[in-house]
Design a protein around this motif. Structure first.
Motif, mmCIF file in Angstrom:
data_model
loop_
_atom_site.group_PDB
_atom_site.id
_atom_site.type_symbol
_atom_site.label_atom_id
_atom_site.label_comp_id
_atom_site.label_asym_id
_atom_site.label_seq_id
_atom_site.Cartn_x
_atom_site.Cartn_y
_atom_site.Cartn_z
ATOM 1 N N ASN A 490 0.856 -1.183 0.000
ATOM 2 C CA ASN A 490 0.000 0.000 0.000
ATOM 3 C C ASN A 490 0.896 1.239 0.000
ATOM 4 N N VAL A 491 1.397 1.582 -1.172
ATOM 5 C CA VAL A 491 2.345 2.687 -1.310
ATOM 6 C C VAL A 491 1.828 3.731 -2.298
ATOM 7 N N GLY A 492 0.523 3.734 -2.558
ATOM 8 C CA GLY A 492 -0.024 4.641 -3.561
ATOM 9 C C GLY A 492 0.207 6.100 -3.241
ATOM 10 N N HIS A 493 0.037 6.491 -1.980
ATOM 11 C CA HIS A 493 0.197 7.901 -1.624
ATOM 12 C C HIS A 493 1.657 8.343 -1.755
ATOM 13 N N ALA A 494 2.594 7.448 -1.435
ATOM 14 C CA ALA A 494 4.010 7.782 -1.622
ATOM 15 C C ALA A 494 4.329 7.975 -3.096
ATOM 16 N N LEU A 495 3.793 7.118 -3.949
ATOM 17 C CA LEU A 495 4.013 7.264 -5.386
ATOM 18 C C LEU A 495 3.368 8.544 -5.909
ATOM 19 N N ALA A 496 2.173 8.878 -5.401
ATOM 20 C CA ALA A 496 1.517 10.119 -5.818
ATOM 21 C C ALA A 496 2.364 11.335 -5.446
ATOM 22 N N GLY A 497 2.937 11.318 -4.265
ATOM 23 C CA GLY A 497 3.794 12.434 -3.862
ATOM 24 C C GLY A 497 4.998 12.597 -4.757
ATOM 25 N N GLN A 498 5.585 11.463 -5.183
ATOM 26 C CA GLN A 498 6.731 11.536 -6.077
ATOM 27 C C GLN A 498 6.352 12.086 -7.446
ATOM 28 N N VAL A 499 5.224 11.629 -7.976
ATOM 29 C CA VAL A 499 4.784 12.112 -9.293
ATOM 30 C C VAL A 499 4.563 13.620 -9.259
ATOM 31 N N ILE A 500 3.879 14.105 -8.242
ATOM 32 C CA ILE A 500 3.608 15.546 -8.137
ATOM 33 C C ILE A 500 4.908 16.327 -7.996
ATOM 34 N N ASP A 501 5.812 15.844 -7.149
ATOM 35 C CA ASP A 501 7.065 16.563 -6.904
ATOM 36 C C ASP A 501 7.910 16.649 -8.163
ATOM 37 N N VAL A 502 7.997 15.545 -8.904
ATOM 38 C CA VAL A 502 8.797 15.546 -10.132
ATOM 39 C C VAL A 502 8.196 16.501 -11.155
ATOM 40 N N CYS A 503 6.890 16.474 -11.313
ATOM 41 C CA CYS A 503 6.250 17.341 -12.309
ATOM 42 C C CYS A 503 6.396 18.813 -11.947
ATOM 43 N N VAL A 504 6.334 19.138 -10.681
ATOM 44 C CA VAL A 504 6.495 20.536 -10.271
ATOM 45 C C VAL A 504 7.922 21.006 -10.515
ATOM 46 N N ARG A 505 8.900 20.143 -10.272
ATOM 47 C CA ARG A 505 10.306 20.546 -10.369
ATOM 48 C C ARG A 505 10.847 20.488 -11.798
ATOM 49 N N VAL A 506 10.388 19.538 -12.589
ATOM 50 C CA VAL A 506 10.972 19.303 -13.911
ATOM 51 C C VAL A 506 9.911 19.594 -14.967
ATOM 52 N N GLY A 507 10.020 20.749 -15.603
ATOM 53 C CA GLY A 507 9.027 21.128 -16.596
ATOM 54 C C GLY A 507 9.043 20.251 -17.825
ATOM 55 N N GLY A 508 10.209 19.754 -18.227
ATOM 56 C CA GLY A 508 10.306 18.984 -19.454
ATOM 57 C C GLY A 508 9.642 17.632 -19.401
ATOM 58 N N VAL A 509 9.311 17.134 -18.228
ATOM 59 C CA VAL A 509 8.729 15.808 -18.118
ATOM 60 C C VAL A 509 7.213 15.858 -17.967
#
Length: 733
Positions: A490-509
């Motif tokens: 049950n790691v869905g919320h941890a994965l969601a946090g990573q997806v949001i953080d990467v998208c906020v920091r890296v515009g090209g992705v």
């Protein structure tokens, strides 16, 4: 085992008969009575043990019967009978110890047996005392003179028996009273006694710390005793004492160093090396002195236990400095580090799981000091991830996590994913194709705890130092999607946090991430698994957030609105439903202001508007306050939009208010005017201002960089607190 009392007495009776020159029929009446009594003698210890084994079904009753017999026997004056009774009682007491049986009632009888003149009986007494006596036993005060007498006995076996018993029953009073006798016995003529005295003194020091100050000079002398067993005992005691305060034993370093270089006793060398591991942090010069002899031991010793302790001392003792480019002793440190790693590789290659575990443990400690030397053996460590022993895999996982850098991150993550995730290709250019629910087991382990730990470590490795080791963020997004399909976690919320953080920091992705999140939102099986205990449906939180925040990358916003408004969304947790509602409004507002809508005839606009309003009704009646509030807010905003086609409304229309009438009049004016483009209601343009601007990451310490306005005192009260009421003291009459 000494002869039983019955056998002894029978021999005496036979000797009496032979001495009188008569047969048994003419024996004296006393001898005949003695034989009759002995034939009725209950049981020896051997008989007791055999009886317990033979009475498995009624063991409690049999033991109770034996205890009644023992109570009678210990009160008899015959020392043989009393000794055997105490021996049986001590055995039964040790058996029933877990059941709380107490034999303190026989303490005085135990002391009687301890004072026996026979060495066999004396041993029984001391052993029984070790089993039954406690620190608060009353009769212990009677033991002082008895133990002193036995310590000064000419029979060294009696002295050894007393020392062994004293180690078990020593109290602060006994330690204080017997300390002078024990210190004087350090010069005993027999090495066997000197060794035992040293070991007993350790127990005395624990009960009476003042004795250490008195005995320390003599104890120091024993490090140079001619007998190796005495020296080994002294080293053992000093090492145990140094655990609490190593600094007090720094003056012994020269003598210990001499033993280190001259002794061939591996067990004593292990103790000395452990002691030096505690002393070297206190005296840095000592580490340089120890490097040559310890290096020699590492190179030559065949004993794995001694080899491990040498490597452990090198690591924790500061004999290898941190890795630098132009260090003073960089060449020597690098050579010693490589020597240690090569020897630890032998531990890992051993079939013995204990040695393999120790090798991985030492490598993880060395990794913090010399990462390059350890990373060279990455393949050996990765092989341990397939070990059947979970402790080996966990230790290898710890080590692999610390070995990650930009060059090997992708290979290590791919290896970890192969253990927990369905077959995939993390380097493929296409998006990952997986199904939900995932398989229940795959790889070397089906343990959910291990799989969860692997997922946690993958996230930690990739996000370390703000994604310093990640060079391809599209690859990382694919990895996060692969982790969604790991079963039993049950790691869905941890994965969601990573997806949001990467998208906020890296515009090209962001464009690639939006496409990957659309696939997750389209997975009905993932949505339907929200009611299960072990599910990763929490990742839909991040998926909805990403497609709403970066809606410009969506190819078909209306399709996403339909997916977010599915009936299955009601099974998601309230926090995910709230994010769904918020991003439904974002996507709808962006699409309604797009050129595609302006260039249409408006039918699709009205249909989509009705779709959103109808779909929000299931959230309006939610039991969660946050979800209900957001749904009502969005629904009421959308109801302000004039709907031209009202022939088949799916929901009751609200009463017309002035604000809506104004917008309808504006819409009517716009329709009456000849125009090839669809005139979007003005409220849509105003709604777009709610989500204008780009969300950028904020550093954790950004607030500290904001200057405090001049004249603002952050410590000053905005509103002075009311004074506390003063209680009137009652008068004294």
């Amino acid at each position: 085992m000494f002869p039983s009392p019955f056998t002894t007495a029978l021999s005496k009776a036979a000797s009496t008969i032979r001495g009188e020159g008569t047969d048994i029929s003419t024996a004296t009446s006393d001898t005949i009575n003695q034989l009759k009594r002995l034939t009725m003698f209950e049981k020896s210890l051997t008989d007791l043990i055999r009886g317990i084994r033979a009475n498995k079904k009624s063991e409690d009753n049999y033991i109770s019967q034996c205890l009644d017999e023992i109570r009678t026997e210990v009160r008899k004056s015959d020392p043989d009978v009393k000794a055997v009774a105490v021996q049986k009682l001590a055995y039964v007491s040790s058996m029933l110890h877990m059941q709380g049986y107490d034999m303190s009632w026989a303490s005085f009888h135990v002391i009687e047996v301890m004072s026996s003149g026979k060495i066999d009986y004396k041993r029984i007494g001391y052993r029984a005392a070790a089993v039954s006596f406690r620190q608060d036993t009353d009769v212990l005060m009677l033991c002082t003179n008895l133990i002193k007498k036995d310590l000064s006995s000419n029979n060294y076996l009696e002295t050894a028996t007393a020392l062994n018993g004293l180690a078990q029953i020593v109290t602060p009073d006994l330690a204080r009273d017997l300390c002078p006798d024990l210190i004087s016995m350090l010069n005993h003529s027999r090495p066997y006694i000197r060794k035992r005295v040293i070991l007993v003194l350790y127990k005395v020091f624990l009960k009476h710390p003042e004795a250490l100050r008195l005995a320390f000079p003599r104890l120091k002398e024993k490090l140079q005793d001619p007998d190796p067993s005495v020296v080994s005992a002294a080293v053992n005691v000093i090492c145990e004492l140094a655990r609490k305060n190593p600094k007090s034993y720094l003056p012994l370093a020269p003598q210990l160093y001499g033993l280190l270089t001259n002794s061939t006793n591996n067990w004593m060398l292990i103790k000395i090396i452990k002691l030096f591991a505690a002393l070297t942090p206190l005296e840095p010069r000592l580490s340089k002195k120890l490097i040559p002899p310890i290096t020699t031991l590492i190179q030559n010793t065949p004993a794995m236990s001694l080899l491990y302790e040498c490597i452990q001392t090198v690591i924790v003792g500061g004999m290898i400095s941190q890795e630098t480019e132009n260090g003073e002793n960089e060449a020597e440190d690098s050579a010693l580090a490589r020597l240690c790693v090569s020897k630890l590789k032998l531990f890992i290659d051993e079939p013995d799981q204990n040695l393999k575990y120790l090798g991985l443990l030492a490598l993880s400690k060395l990794l913090a000091i010399r990462p390059k030397a350890v990373i060279e053996h990455r393949d050996v460590v990765l092989q341990c991830l397939d070990d059947a022993d979970i402790s080996i895999r966990m230790r290898a996982l710890d080590l692999v996590t610390g070995m990650v850098n930009q060059r090997n991150l992708i290979d290590i993550v791919r290896r970890l994913l192969s253990q927990i995730s369905p077959k995939h290709d993390s380097n493929a250019s296409s998006e990952p194709k997986a199904s939900y629910p995932p398989p229940t087991s795959y790889g070397p382990s089906s343990d959910p705890a291990y799989r969860r730990e692997v997922v946690t470590r993958i996230i930690a490795m990739c996000s370390r130092d703000t994604y310093a080791n990640v060079t391809n963020f599209e690859w990382y997004i694919r990895v996060l999607v692969d982790l969604v399909y790991v079963s039993g976690v049950n790691v869905g919320h941890a994965l969601a946090g990573q997806v949001i953080d990467v998208c906020v920091r890296v515009g090209g992705v962001r464009g690639f991430a939006v496409g990957a999140m659309v696939d997750l939102l389209s997975d009905d099986a993932l949505l339907n698994s929200a009611t299960q205990d072990k599910t990763n449906s929490g990742v839909l939180y991040g998926a909805a957030w990403v497609v709403g925040e970066y809606v410009g990358f969506l190819s078909s916003p209306v399709d996403i609105l339909k997916r977010l408004l599915k009936a299955g969304a009601g099974r998601l947790s309230p926090i995910i439903q709230a994010v769904y509602i918020q991003n439904i409004l974002k996507i709808y507002t962006y699409w309604a202001n797009s050129e595609a809508v302006r260039n249409s005839d408006g039918e699709e606009f009205y249909a989509a508007t009705r779709l959103v309003i109808d779909g929000l009704q299931r959230f309006v009646t939610s039991s969660d306050l946050e979800v209900q509030e957001r749904a009502c807010m969005v629904s009421e905003i959308l109801k302000l939009i004039p709907l031209r086609d009202t022939t088949a409304p799916t929901t009751p229309q609200p009463a017309v208010d002035p604000a809506r009438a104004e917008y309808e009049s504006l819409d009517a004016d716009s329709v009456s005017q000849p125009n090839t483009q669809f005139a979007v209601p003005p409220i849509i343009a105003e709604m777009s201002t709610l989500f204008a601007g780009e969300l950028n990451p904020v550093a954790p310490k950004a607030q500290r960089k904001v200057p405090i306005p001049e004249g603002l005192d952050l410590d000053k009260w905005i509103n002075e607190p009311e004074p506390e009421p003063v209680e009137e003291e009652e008068g004294v009459y």
